[in-house]
Design an enzyme around this catalytic site. Structure first.
Site, PDB file in Angstrom:
ATOM      1  N   ARG A 125     -12.763   3.748   6.087  1.00  0.00           N
ATOM      2  CA  ARG A 125     -13.830   4.720   6.348  1.00  0.00           C
ATOM      3  C   ARG A 125     -15.017   4.552   5.420  1.00  0.00           C
ATOM      4  O   ARG A 125     -16.166   4.656   5.850  1.00  0.00           O
ATOM      5  CB  ARG A 125     -13.261   6.141   6.225  1.00  0.00           C
ATOM      6  CG  ARG A 125     -12.404   6.532   7.387  1.00  0.00           C
ATOM      7  CD  ARG A 125     -11.506   7.699   7.063  1.00  0.00           C
ATOM      8  NE  ARG A 125     -10.397   7.335   6.176  1.00  0.00           N
ATOM      9  CZ  ARG A 125      -9.473   8.178   5.738  1.00  0.00           C
ATOM     10  NH1 ARG A 125      -9.527   9.441   6.092  1.00  0.00           N
ATOM     11  NH2 ARG A 125      -8.488   7.774   4.967  1.00  0.00           N
ATOM     12  N   GLU A 161       0.820  -1.223   0.000  1.00  0.00           N
ATOM     13  CA  GLU A 161       0.000   0.000   0.000  1.00  0.00           C
ATOM     14  C   GLU A 161       0.851   1.268   0.000  1.00  0.00           C
ATOM     15  O   GLU A 161       1.257   1.751   1.053  1.00  0.00           O
ATOM     16  CB  GLU A 161      -0.942   0.012   1.217  1.00  0.00           C
ATOM     17  CG  GLU A 161      -1.824   1.257   1.227  1.00  0.00           C
ATOM     18  CD  GLU A 161      -2.816   1.319   2.392  1.00  0.00           C
ATOM     19  OE1 GLU A 161      -2.750   0.472   3.300  1.00  0.00           O
ATOM     20  OE2 GLU A 161      -3.646   2.233   2.384  1.00  0.00           O
ATOM     21  N   LYS A 185      -2.577  -2.002  -3.128  1.00  0.00           N
ATOM     22  CA  LYS A 185      -3.634  -1.134  -2.564  1.00  0.00           C
ATOM     23  C   LYS A 185      -3.243   0.320  -2.804  1.00  0.00           C
ATOM     24  O   LYS A 185      -2.542   0.930  -1.989  1.00  0.00           O
ATOM     25  CB  LYS A 185      -3.781  -1.436  -1.065  1.00  0.00           C
ATOM     26  CG  LYS A 185      -4.762  -0.529  -0.345  1.00  0.00           C
ATOM     27  CD  LYS A 185      -5.210  -1.114   0.976  1.00  0.00           C
ATOM     28  CE  LYS A 185      -6.031  -0.126   1.758  1.00  0.00           C
ATOM     29  NZ  LYS A 185      -6.752  -0.706   2.885  1.00  0.00           N
TER      30      LYS A 185
END
Ligand code: 13P
Length: 339
Positions: free
Chosen positions: A290, A175, A217
């Site tokens: 989120r 990521e 990611k």
């Protein structure tokens, strides 16, 4: 197909993505205090157990990224959290970096740490049931950043991490997050993300990583959150695909975007658009924190015993994102909050 490739494909099986529930205690405390809930061990577990035992897990969530605290916890009925996740047909994963610290030599930037003792920690996480891992590098964007130092040192750490994870027979999520904060436009995000990805794959190659057994990611290509120039979803989707096609080797099995500060609907809509015009060989899915949890968390804050409605909201969000992985989402479906 190798075992690692198999795991990566299972996590991103058709219509599925990843739930990132690996907030550190500090971040989770901020999230809980925003809904006026005390951040105790019990409350953190209660919210997460509510999500992990939702119906939406079975249909739309192929993997869950856990935090060290959670992977060692047990449910109210005594089941381990990894076993709970497995019983819902999903694969447990674990965040293994120890956070982003100030980068010596360029103190306004960050370097992600956590390599010391990683081999031993990975062995422990494997026994606990983890089959994939996450390491997040962050890059801020401004006139002078990210520096070459930040780009090179984070790519090197990501590659060392990925090598250790594959040695431990797990799939590394790589990521590199180019942050959305700032006034920059979409072209700047494209330029910086391209540079960051190039360097990451250069290092991953040097470290002999089996790219088929990895998941990338990345951030989507977006204008900065304070940019004066907005971009529409078509432009975002086109530039995101172009950037990935140009910089990510085709052997990479799957791409699972982070939401990075987009609203829930923006994250879903942009992924849907990406999949509408995706002409690459990559599976394009989600690994949202989120953007999967926000509404569910808000509802839970009103009454932490209201498991049913919190799960309904989470199921809906998971379904919307699941649909966006095959470009089947639309705004009318957003209004149909059922089971
Ligand atoms: P967000 O989707 O909230 O950006 O979180 C994803 C994540 O795991 C960041 O590391």
């Amino acid at each position: 197909m190798s075992d690692l490739e198999n795991i990566a494909k299972q996590i991103l099986a058709k219509g599925k993505g990843i739930l990132a529930a690996d907030e550190s205690t500090g971040t989770m405390t901020k999230r809980l205090s925003s809904i006026n809930i005390e951040s105790t061990l019990e409350n953190r577990l209660k919210f997460r157990e509510t999500l992990f035992s939702s119906q939406g897990m079975k249909d739309y969530i192929g993997g869950v990224i856990l935090y060290d605290e959670t992977i060692k916890q047990k449910t109210s009925s005594g089941k381990s959290i990894p076993d709970l996740i497995k019983s819902f047909g999903s694969i447990p994963g674990i965040k293994v970096d120890t956070g982003a610290k100030n980068l010596a030599g360029s103190n306004e930037e960050k370097i992600t740490e956590g390599l010391d003792g990683l081999r031993e920690r990975l062995a422990e996480y494997f026994i606990l049931g983890a089959r994939f891992t996450k390491w997040r590098a962050v890059y801020n964007v401004s006139e002078k950043y990210p520096s070459d130092l930040a780009i090179k040192s984070n790519a090197h750490a990501l590659a060392r991490y990925a090598a250790l994870v594959q040695e431990a027979k797990m799939v590394p999520i790589v990521e590199p997050e180019v942050l959305m904060d700032g006034e920059h436009d979409i072209n700047k995000c494209f330029e910086i993300t391209s540079k960051v990805l190039k360097e990451c794959y250069k290092e991953l190659k040097i470290h002999n990583i089996n790219l088929k057994g990895t998941i990338l990611k990345p951030n989507m290509i977006l204008p900065g959150s304070k940019s004066k120039k907005k971009s529409n979803k078509t432009e975002i989707a086109k530039m995101t695909i172009k950037c990935l096609k140009e910089n990510v080797p085709s052997e990479v099995t799957g791409i699972a975007f982070l939401s990075g500060g987009q609203t829930e609907i923006e994250a879903t809509e942009n992924l849907n658009e990406i999949n509408k015009i995706n002409d690459s060989n990559f599976l394009m899915s989600f690994s949202y924190g989120r953007a999967l949890q926000q509404s569910a968390l808000k509802n839970w804050g009103k009454n932490i015993e209201d498991i049913d409605n919190t799960q309904k909201i989470f199921n809906h969000r998971s379904k919307m994102n699941g649909l966006s992985t095959s470009a089947k989402w639309n705004i009318d479906l957003e209004k149909q909050l059922t089971n």
